[in-house]
Design a protein around this motif. Structure first.
Motif, PDB file in Angstrom:
ATOM      1  N   ALA A 231       6.803   4.615   7.120  1.00 34.82           N
ATOM      2  CA  ALA A 231       5.514   4.230   6.529  1.00 34.82           C
ATOM      3  C   ALA A 231       5.692   3.280   5.350  1.00 34.82           C
ATOM      4  CB  ALA A 231       4.739   5.464   6.075  1.00 34.82           C
ATOM      5  N   VAL A 232       6.909   3.209   4.805  1.00 34.27           N
ATOM      6  CA  VAL A 232       7.155   2.446   3.569  1.00 34.27           C
ATOM      7  C   VAL A 232       7.149   0.937   3.852  1.00 34.27           C
ATOM      8  CG1 VAL A 232       8.839   1.932   1.771  1.00 34.27           C
ATOM      9  CG2 VAL A 232       8.422   4.297   2.466  1.00 34.27           C
ATOM     10  N   SER A 233       6.429   0.204   3.032  1.00 36.64           N
ATOM     11  CA  SER A 233       6.390  -1.263   3.187  1.00 36.64           C
ATOM     12  C   SER A 233       7.178  -1.969   2.095  1.00 36.64           C
ATOM     13  CB  SER A 233       4.942  -1.760   3.180  1.00 36.64           C
ATOM     14  OG  SER A 233       4.245  -1.290   2.043  1.00 36.64           O
ATOM     15  N   SER A 234       7.554  -1.250   1.041  1.00 37.72           N
ATOM     16  CA  SER A 234       8.321  -1.897  -0.031  1.00 37.72           C
ATOM     17  C   SER A 234       9.055  -0.835  -0.837  1.00 37.72           C
ATOM     18  CB  SER A 234       7.397  -2.701  -0.943  1.00 37.72           C
ATOM     19  OG  SER A 234       8.108  -3.294  -2.004  1.00 37.72           O
TER      20      SER A 234
ATOM     21  N   GLU B   6       0.804  -1.217   0.000  1.00 34.44           N
ATOM     22  CA  GLU B   6       0.000   0.000   0.000  1.00 34.44           C
ATOM     23  C   GLU B   6       0.842   1.274   0.000  1.00 34.44           C
ATOM     24  OE1 GLU B   6      -3.472   0.197  -0.122  1.00 34.44           O
ATOM     25  OE2 GLU B   6      -3.157  -1.889  -0.705  1.00 34.44           O
ATOM     26  N   CYS B   7       2.092   1.176   0.482  1.00 34.41           N
ATOM     27  CA  CYS B   7       2.965   2.354   0.554  1.00 34.41           C
ATOM     28  C   CYS B   7       4.347   1.971   0.046  1.00 34.41           C
ATOM     29  CB  CYS B   7       3.032   2.870   1.992  1.00 34.41           C
ATOM     30  SG  CYS B   7       4.050   4.354   2.178  1.00 34.41           S
ATOM     31  N   ILE B   8       4.785   2.560  -1.054  1.00 33.41           N
ATOM     32  CA  ILE B   8       6.037   2.145  -1.681  1.00 33.41           C
ATOM     33  C   ILE B   8       6.909   3.345  -2.050  1.00 33.41           C
ATOM     34  CG2 ILE B   8       4.880   0.135  -2.681  1.00 33.41           C
ATOM     35  CD1 ILE B   8       5.237   1.590  -5.445  1.00 33.41           C
ATOM     36  N   VAL B   9       8.210   3.069  -2.189  1.00 33.50           N
ATOM     37  CA  VAL B   9       9.135   4.024  -2.793  1.00 33.50           C
ATOM     38  C   VAL B   9       9.780   3.332  -3.987  1.00 33.50           C
ATOM     39  CG1 VAL B   9      11.259   5.341  -2.530  1.00 33.50           C
ATOM     40  CG2 VAL B   9       9.620   5.260  -0.656  1.00 33.50           C
TER      41      VAL B   9
END
Length: 207
Positions: free
Chosen positions: A204-207, A110-113
């Motif tokens: 907050a980043v998950s991937s 849901e939250c990526i960079v």
């Protein structure tokens, strides 16, 4: 990778519920040919009453034998069910290997960079990379919650300081930022690792 896990996808399309595994089908169209231990002989012995009465199927996995009792109509029903399941799998594979998914797989987080490392790509390769990245932004990132872009370079370049909520506006802004990047920028041996560390620094980043 997949947009939903395999088990959820199977359930979604009823493939588990319809009992279409080999073991499940065999249990519905016949019964297993059993062996039992005979004390006087001192060994397991298979019953022989079914020999010649039923067509038999031997499973390669464990060597078990099933006596098939189903009528032709039921067999044809399972043929139709299996053909339908195969068609669903084909459609699924076509979707999984199309457009941006063919290059990036399916983004499930849901939250990526997205860390961009163009290295010393030629101008034509640089544009191809940006085409592919634009595609993944417009097709997949638009469906998640938050994102950011970081370019690996001697001086890190970030689209935003932190992951930003996804909207039509922010995705278009990211695409515009991507296409304004200079072709060549100073790089170092550690720039990729530094960009990854910077990405992971956002909790907050998950991937």
């Amino acid at each position: 990778q997949s947009l939903v896990s395999s088990s959820k996808w199977l359930q979604r399309y009823g493939l588990k519920r319809n009992k279409l595994s080999l073991s499940q089908i065999l249990s519905q169209i016949g019964f297993q040919h059993r062996k039992d231990y005979v004390t006087t002989l001192g060994k397991p012995v298979a019953s022989r009453y079914a020999d010649g009465l039923f067509p038999q199927y031997k499973r390669a996995q464990d060597g078990s034998i099933y006596n098939l009792t189903a009528k032709k109509e039921l067999i044809l029903h399972f043929v139709d069910c299996l053909m339908g399941a195969i068609e669903l799998y084909k459609q699924r594979m076509e979707w999984l290997t199309s457009e941006s998914r063919q290059i990036f797989g399916v983004i499930q987080e849901e939250c990526i960079v997205i860390v961009l490392d163009f290295g010393t790509a030629a101008p034509s390769e640089f544009d191809l990379c940006r085409d592919a990245l634009s595609m993944v932004l417009l097709e997949q990132v638009i469906q998640i919650v938050r994102f950011n872009l970081i370019r690996a370079a001697q001086g890190l370049m970030k689209w935003q300081q932190k992951c930003t909520p996804v909207s039509e506006h922010t995705v278009k802004s990211a695409v515009m930022w991507l296409w304004k990047l200079d072709h060549m920028t100073a790089v170092s041996h550690t720039s990729s690792a530094e960009a990854l560390l910077e990405a992971m620094g956002d909790e907050a980043v998950s991937s």
